[in-house]
Every structure is written in structure tokens, then in C-alpha cells.
Design a protein around this motif. Sequence first.
Motif, mmCIF file in Angstrom:
data_model
loop_
_atom_site.group_PDB
_atom_site.id
_atom_site.type_symbol
_atom_site.label_atom_id
_atom_site.label_comp_id
_atom_site.label_asym_id
_atom_site.label_seq_id
_atom_site.Cartn_x
_atom_site.Cartn_y
_atom_site.Cartn_z
ATOM 1 N N VAL A 1 0.750 -1.096 -0.156
ATOM 2 C CA VAL A 1 0.237 -0.024 0.189
ATOM 3 C C VAL A 1 0.886 1.102 0.125
ATOM 4 O O VAL A 1 2.084 1.219 0.460
ATOM 5 C CB VAL A 1 -1.064 0.053 1.320
ATOM 6 C CG1 VAL A 1 -1.860 -1.003 1.122
ATOM 7 C CG2 VAL A 1 -0.266 0.029 2.590
ATOM 8 N N THR A 2 0.308 2.334 -0.308
ATOM 9 C CA THR A 2 1.019 3.544 -0.223
ATOM 10 C C THR A 2 0.902 4.174 1.114
ATOM 11 O O THR A 2 0.159 3.726 1.880
ATOM 12 C CB THR A 2 0.484 4.557 -1.424
ATOM 13 O OG1 THR A 2 -0.862 5.005 -0.759
ATOM 14 C CG2 THR A 2 0.157 3.983 -2.576
ATOM 15 N N ALA A 3 1.941 5.192 1.477
ATOM 16 C CA ALA A 3 1.802 5.597 2.664
ATOM 17 C C ALA A 3 0.563 6.506 3.032
ATOM 18 O O ALA A 3 0.089 6.785 4.051
ATOM 19 C CB ALA A 3 3.074 6.791 2.842
ATOM 20 N N GLU A 4 0.145 7.024 1.639
ATOM 21 C CA GLU A 4 -1.141 7.936 1.786
ATOM 22 C C GLU A 4 -2.099 6.968 2.287
ATOM 23 O O GLU A 4 -3.099 7.392 3.125
ATOM 24 C CB GLU A 4 -1.360 8.427 0.359
ATOM 25 C CG GLU A 4 -2.500 9.302 0.433
ATOM 26 C CD GLU A 4 -2.731 9.931 -1.046
ATOM 27 O OE1 GLU A 4 -2.742 11.116 -1.257
ATOM 28 O OE2 GLU A 4 -2.626 9.235 -2.004
ATOM 29 N N HIS A 5 -2.471 5.918 1.488
ATOM 30 C CA HIS A 5 -3.483 4.831 2.238
ATOM 31 C C HIS A 5 -3.155 4.486 3.380
ATOM 32 O O HIS A 5 -4.371 4.183 4.221
ATOM 33 C CB HIS A 5 -3.380 3.653 1.132
ATOM 34 C CG HIS A 5 -4.596 2.790 1.528
ATOM 35 N ND1 HIS A 5 -5.686 2.889 1.082
ATOM 36 C CD2 HIS A 5 -4.317 1.556 1.970
ATOM 37 C CE1 HIS A 5 -6.482 1.800 1.533
ATOM 38 N NE2 HIS A 5 -5.733 1.082 1.937
ATOM 39 N N MET A 6 -2.016 3.996 3.973
ATOM 40 C CA MET A 6 -1.814 3.592 5.173
ATOM 41 C C MET A 6 -2.173 4.783 6.110
ATOM 42 O O MET A 6 -2.817 4.310 7.434
ATOM 43 C CB MET A 6 -0.168 3.434 5.410
ATOM 44 C CG MET A 6 0.267 2.867 6.846
ATOM 45 S SD MET A 6 1.900 2.612 6.738
ATOM 46 C CE MET A 6 2.018 1.930 8.498
ATOM 47 N N ALA A 7 -1.857 6.094 5.814
ATOM 48 C CA ALA A 7 -2.227 7.195 6.945
ATOM 49 C C ALA A 7 -3.826 7.103 6.874
ATOM 50 O O ALA A 7 -4.360 7.238 8.164
ATOM 51 C CB ALA A 7 -1.500 8.409 6.277
ATOM 52 N N PHE A 8 -4.463 7.123 5.880
ATOM 53 C CA PHE A 8 -5.943 7.351 5.756
ATOM 54 C C PHE A 8 -6.619 6.018 6.620
ATOM 55 O O PHE A 8 -7.284 6.137 7.484
ATOM 56 C CB PHE A 8 -6.410 7.181 4.471
ATOM 57 C CG PHE A 8 -7.762 7.151 4.256
ATOM 58 C CD1 PHE A 8 -8.721 8.307 4.456
ATOM 59 C CD2 PHE A 8 -8.832 5.959 4.064
ATOM 60 C CE1 PHE A 8 -9.958 8.544 4.524
ATOM 61 C CE2 PHE A 8 -10.086 6.079 3.940
ATOM 62 C CZ PHE A 8 -10.709 7.370 4.240
ATOM 63 N N VAL A 9 -6.126 4.957 6.341
ATOM 64 C CA VAL A 9 -6.722 3.607 7.112
ATOM 65 C C VAL A 9 -6.441 3.687 8.513
ATOM 66 O O VAL A 9 -7.275 3.272 9.266
ATOM 67 C CB VAL A 9 -6.262 2.312 6.421
ATOM 68 C CG1 VAL A 9 -6.500 1.152 7.215
ATOM 69 C CG2 VAL A 9 -6.769 2.202 4.817
ATOM 70 N N LEU B 1 -1.647 16.426 5.257
ATOM 71 C CA LEU B 1 -0.324 16.881 4.839
ATOM 72 C C LEU B 1 -0.324 16.259 3.270
ATOM 73 O O LEU B 1 0.329 16.866 2.543
ATOM 74 C CB LEU B 1 0.680 16.554 5.745
ATOM 75 C CG LEU B 1 2.148 16.746 5.475
ATOM 76 C CD1 LEU B 1 2.201 18.571 5.883
ATOM 77 C CD2 LEU B 1 3.140 15.897 6.403
ATOM 78 N N PHE B 2 -0.630 14.948 3.255
ATOM 79 C CA PHE B 2 -0.411 14.412 1.777
ATOM 80 C C PHE B 2 -1.426 15.064 0.814
ATOM 81 O O PHE B 2 -1.095 14.981 -0.478
ATOM 82 C CB PHE B 2 -0.890 12.649 2.065
ATOM 83 C CG PHE B 2 0.217 12.212 2.777
ATOM 84 C CD1 PHE B 2 1.461 12.602 2.843
ATOM 85 C CD2 PHE B 2 0.149 10.850 3.385
ATOM 86 C CE1 PHE B 2 2.455 11.862 3.607
ATOM 87 C CE2 PHE B 2 0.784 10.165 4.158
ATOM 88 C CZ PHE B 2 2.296 10.625 4.059
ATOM 89 N N GLU B 3 -2.635 15.142 1.348
ATOM 90 C CA GLU B 3 -3.717 16.047 0.305
ATOM 91 C C GLU B 3 -2.910 17.230 -0.210
ATOM 92 O O GLU B 3 -3.051 17.740 -1.349
ATOM 93 C CB GLU B 3 -4.786 16.263 1.266
ATOM 94 C CG GLU B 3 -5.779 14.976 1.321
ATOM 95 C CD GLU B 3 -7.202 15.189 2.210
ATOM 96 O OE1 GLU B 3 -7.113 16.324 2.722
ATOM 97 O OE2 GLU B 3 -7.565 14.200 2.075
ATOM 98 N N GLY B 4 -2.379 18.116 0.890
ATOM 99 C CA GLY B 4 -1.701 19.399 0.462
ATOM 100 C C GLY B 4 -0.506 19.196 -0.531
ATOM 101 O O GLY B 4 -0.331 20.037 -1.503
ATOM 102 N N TRP B 5 0.166 18.213 -0.259
ATOM 103 C CA TRP B 5 1.386 17.884 -1.056
ATOM 104 C C TRP B 5 0.845 17.448 -2.352
ATOM 105 O O TRP B 5 1.579 17.810 -3.406
ATOM 106 C CB TRP B 5 2.112 16.784 -0.492
ATOM 107 C CG TRP B 5 2.919 16.168 -1.226
ATOM 108 C CD1 TRP B 5 4.568 16.408 -1.477
ATOM 109 C CD2 TRP B 5 3.212 15.106 -2.377
ATOM 110 N NE1 TRP B 5 5.092 15.848 -2.164
ATOM 111 C CE2 TRP B 5 4.368 14.830 -2.892
ATOM 112 C CE3 TRP B 5 2.003 14.190 -2.788
ATOM 113 C CZ2 TRP B 5 4.724 13.944 -3.788
ATOM 114 C CZ3 TRP B 5 2.286 12.999 -3.683
ATOM 115 C CH2 TRP B 5 3.849 13.135 -4.154
ATOM 116 N N ASP B 6 -0.363 16.611 -2.606
ATOM 117 C CA ASP B 6 -0.905 16.342 -3.949
ATOM 118 C C ASP B 6 -1.139 17.638 -4.441
ATOM 119 O O ASP B 6 -1.299 17.470 -5.814
ATOM 120 C CB ASP B 6 -2.030 15.354 -3.548
ATOM 121 C CG ASP B 6 -2.310 14.433 -4.783
ATOM 122 O OD1 ASP B 6 -1.384 14.215 -5.469
ATOM 123 O OD2 ASP B 6 -3.550 13.896 -4.992
ATOM 124 N N VAL B 7 -1.840 18.466 -3.842
ATOM 125 C CA VAL B 7 -2.526 19.822 -4.791
ATOM 126 C C VAL B 7 -1.585 20.263 -5.452
ATOM 127 O O VAL B 7 -1.377 20.913 -6.391
ATOM 128 C CB VAL B 7 -3.240 20.437 -3.759
ATOM 129 C CG1 VAL B 7 -3.593 21.855 -4.137
ATOM 130 C CG2 VAL B 7 -4.459 19.823 -3.364
#
Length: 153
Positions: A128-136, A145-151
Motif C-alpha cells: 500500500v502507499t503511505a497515503e493509504h496507510m495514513a488514511f486507514v 499533509l499528503f492532500e496538500g502535497w498532492d495539490v
Amino acid sequence: MADMCHSLGVGRFVFPNVRTILPAYWNGHAVPGKAGLHFALGEGLAVSDFSPAHLAVEMCDLPLLRELLDGGADINEEHGGLTLLHHAIDVEIDSHAQTGEPLHVDVTAYLLARGADPKRPSDGGCGVTAEHMAFVSRHWLATALFEGWDVRR
């Protein structure tokens, strides 16, 4: 911050200043009062198996992590199927759950600033991605933080 990120407990021994003990450990020297630092961290992992960068993440030692990355440590290195970023999320969640201290995101934020990719899958690209791991894991600070990075990408 919680003692979880600043002290290393080995049996009944606790070493509150991890930075004084780790350089000797990494250089293969014995630690005073202990035969070594091989102790379980769950899922069959042991501190003695960690790379210096993963150990710095485990201990939430940002100055040491910076020193290691500046010295050439790979931001994407994996251990036990976890990148440094995955490991940071795991440590931050565990620290919060085990101590009741507020959730923090400092190690995750630093790794992101240094170029870690939250969309990079773990386990050699099969996990899994770190983004998914953080969400789960409900690490809402890392998720934001990841949402801001993605934008900004």
C-alpha cells in the motif's frame, strides 16, 4: 513529545538519550550494561535489523535523520516492507495510541519535505502507499499533509 520517541527501552534498561548510544551501536561496539540492542519490535523485527535511517525514524530523532539523509541515506529505503515514510506513520500512530499524547506528524512532514513520495507503494511496489496507510490508520494529520502535497504537485 512522548517518551516513546525519545527513549529506547531494552528490558529493564531505558536509555533516555538515544543519540549517545546509537553511534556506538551502529559501529559495532558494545553498549555499556547490555550485551546488545537486539530486542523485538513486533512482527519479528528487531532494532539490530534496522538501518540507521529506520532507527532514527523509530526514535523520532529528526537531527539524526537529517544527518543521515544529508550523508546519502536513501529516502526510499525499505525495511520489513516499509519505506521510511510508512515507518514514520506507523511510529506516530503507535506513539499516540500507546502514550495518549497528541498525534504528531513531524517525522512524516520532514520526510515529505526531503522528497519521500506518499504515493509510492511499500514492499517493493507490491504493498500500500503511505497515503493509504495514513488514511486507514486514521492519521488525520498525515492525510491532510499528503492532500496538500498532492495539490501542489
